[in-house]
Design a protein around this motif. Structure first.
Motif, mmCIF file in Angstrom:
data_model
loop_
_atom_site.group_PDB
_atom_site.id
_atom_site.type_symbol
_atom_site.label_atom_id
_atom_site.label_comp_id
_atom_site.label_asym_id
_atom_site.label_seq_id
_atom_site.Cartn_x
_atom_site.Cartn_y
_atom_site.Cartn_z
ATOM 1 N N ASN A 276 -8.707 7.647 0.515
ATOM 2 C CA ASN A 276 -9.876 7.139 -0.186
ATOM 3 C C ASN A 276 -9.674 5.632 -0.346
ATOM 4 O O ASN A 276 -8.674 5.080 0.111
ATOM 5 N N LYS A 277 -10.585 4.953 -1.008
ATOM 6 C CA LYS A 277 -10.478 3.490 -1.130
ATOM 7 C C LYS A 277 -9.179 3.066 -1.815
ATOM 8 O O LYS A 277 -8.525 2.110 -1.384
ATOM 9 N N ASN A 278 -8.826 3.754 -2.866
ATOM 10 C CA ASN A 278 -7.600 3.392 -3.588
ATOM 11 C C ASN A 278 -6.360 3.613 -2.732
ATOM 12 O O ASN A 278 -5.444 2.789 -2.728
ATOM 13 N N GLU A 279 -6.320 4.740 -2.029
ATOM 14 C CA GLU A 279 -5.186 5.033 -1.159
ATOM 15 C C GLU A 279 -5.084 4.013 -0.024
ATOM 16 O O GLU A 279 -3.993 3.560 0.332
ATOM 17 N N LEU A 280 -6.228 3.651 0.548
ATOM 18 C CA LEU A 280 -6.225 2.640 1.610
ATOM 19 C C LEU A 280 -5.704 1.305 1.103
ATOM 20 O O LEU A 280 -4.922 0.630 1.779
ATOM 21 N N LYS A 281 -6.123 0.923 -0.096
ATOM 22 C CA LYS A 281 -5.681 -0.346 -0.687
ATOM 23 C C LYS A 281 -4.180 -0.324 -0.928
ATOM 24 O O LYS A 281 -3.474 -1.276 -0.583
ATOM 25 N N LEU A 282 -3.683 0.750 -1.519
ATOM 26 C CA LEU A 282 -2.247 0.866 -1.774
ATOM 27 C C LEU A 282 -1.445 0.826 -0.478
ATOM 28 O O LEU A 282 -0.417 0.156 -0.387
ATOM 29 N N LEU A 283 -1.932 1.549 0.516
ATOM 30 C CA LEU A 283 -1.247 1.597 1.798
ATOM 31 C C LEU A 283 -1.239 0.226 2.475
ATOM 32 O O LEU A 283 -0.198 -0.222 2.971
ATOM 33 N N SER A 284 -2.374 -0.441 2.474
ATOM 34 C CA SER A 284 -2.427 -1.760 3.108
ATOM 35 C C SER A 284 -1.554 -2.760 2.351
ATOM 36 O O SER A 284 -0.918 -3.622 2.978
ATOM 37 N N ASP A 285 -1.476 -2.647 1.027
ATOM 38 C CA ASP A 285 -0.592 -3.522 0.249
ATOM 39 C C ASP A 285 0.871 -3.294 0.626
ATOM 40 O O ASP A 285 1.630 -4.246 0.817
ATOM 41 N N LYS A 286 1.265 -2.026 0.738
ATOM 42 C CA LYS A 286 2.650 -1.704 1.099
ATOM 43 C C LYS A 286 2.984 -2.231 2.492
ATOM 44 O O LYS A 286 4.051 -2.803 2.702
ATOM 45 N N ILE A 287 2.081 -2.031 3.434
ATOM 46 C CA ILE A 287 2.319 -2.481 4.802
ATOM 47 C C ILE A 287 2.417 -4.007 4.860
ATOM 48 O O ILE A 287 3.319 -4.557 5.499
ATOM 49 N N SER A 288 1.496 -4.685 4.180
ATOM 50 C CA SER A 288 1.523 -6.152 4.215
ATOM 51 C C SER A 288 2.774 -6.705 3.537
ATOM 52 O O SER A 288 3.351 -7.679 4.008
ATOM 53 N N GLN A 289 3.213 -6.081 2.449
ATOM 54 C CA GLN A 289 4.452 -6.517 1.791
ATOM 55 C C GLN A 289 5.652 -6.310 2.720
ATOM 56 O O GLN A 289 6.528 -7.169 2.806
ATOM 57 N N PHE A 290 5.688 -5.186 3.400
ATOM 58 C CA PHE A 290 6.780 -4.902 4.320
ATOM 59 C C PHE A 290 6.807 -5.924 5.457
ATOM 60 O O PHE A 290 7.860 -6.477 5.774
ATOM 61 N N ILE A 291 5.650 -6.191 6.033
ATOM 62 C CA ILE A 291 5.578 -7.148 7.145
ATOM 63 C C ILE A 291 5.945 -8.547 6.666
ATOM 64 O O ILE A 291 6.678 -9.267 7.341
ATOM 65 N N SER A 292 5.455 -8.942 5.501
ATOM 66 C CA SER A 292 5.780 -10.258 4.952
ATOM 67 C C SER A 292 7.284 -10.388 4.723
ATOM 68 O O SER A 292 7.887 -11.410 5.031
ATOM 69 N N LYS A 293 7.883 -9.343 4.187
ATOM 70 C CA LYS A 293 9.324 -9.345 3.943
ATOM 71 C C LYS A 293 10.086 -9.450 5.262
ATOM 72 O O LYS A 293 11.020 -10.227 5.378
ATOM 73 N N GLU A 294 9.665 -8.680 6.255
ATOM 74 C CA GLU A 294 10.309 -8.717 7.568
ATOM 75 C C GLU A 294 10.200 -10.104 8.187
ATOM 76 O O GLU A 294 11.155 -10.625 8.734
ATOM 77 N N ASN A 295 9.014 -10.709 8.107
ATOM 78 C CA ASN A 295 8.810 -12.049 8.676
ATOM 79 C C ASN A 295 9.665 -13.075 7.959
ATOM 80 O O ASN A 295 10.218 -13.975 8.585
ATOM 81 N N THR A 296 9.775 -12.969 6.644
ATOM 82 C CA THR A 296 10.584 -13.908 5.869
ATOM 83 C C THR A 296 12.053 -13.768 6.231
ATOM 84 O O THR A 296 12.743 -14.760 6.428
ATOM 85 N N GLU A 297 12.534 -12.531 6.339
ATOM 86 C CA GLU A 297 13.938 -12.299 6.693
ATOM 87 C C GLU A 297 14.232 -12.804 8.099
ATOM 88 O O GLU A 297 15.251 -13.422 8.337
#
Length: 94
Positions: free
Chosen positions: A45-66
């Motif tokens: 649902n909208k909330n699940e999509l938002k949470l999922l996209s937040d988790k993915i973007s945080q993971f990618i940002s962390k990976e790029n920073t590392e």
């Protein structure tokens, strides 16, 4: 039609092509993430999509920073070459 108008028309067409390509990539990326994650579409649902996209973007940002900091550290460990030293010696203060 003037040359300027023709260029504007070409630019508009190019912008449309870019927009269409971005949408195609967005859809493909989203589909691949959902498929490879084993997520059930019925649970999204909208909330699940938002949470999922937040988790993915945080993971990618962390990976790029590392990755970025690792590359910088590796470059910092390299000795200065002779050409770099000569550039440093030729530097003049103004």
């Amino acid at each position: 039609m003037s040359s300027l108008e023709q260029q504007q028309e070409k630019l508009n067409k190019l912008n449309e092509q870019i927009k269409a390509q971005k949408e195609k990539i967005d859809k493909k990326l989203g589909h691949d993430i959902i498929k490879k994650s084993g997520i059930d579409y019925s649970e999204l649902n909208k909330n699940e999509l938002k949470l999922l996209s937040d988790k993915i973007s945080q993971f990618i940002s962390k990976e790029n920073t590392e990755t970025s900091s690792t590359e910088t550290k590796e470059n910092d460990d390299n000795p200065i070459s002779n050409s770099d030293k000569s550039d440093l010696n030729n530097h003049k203060e103004y």
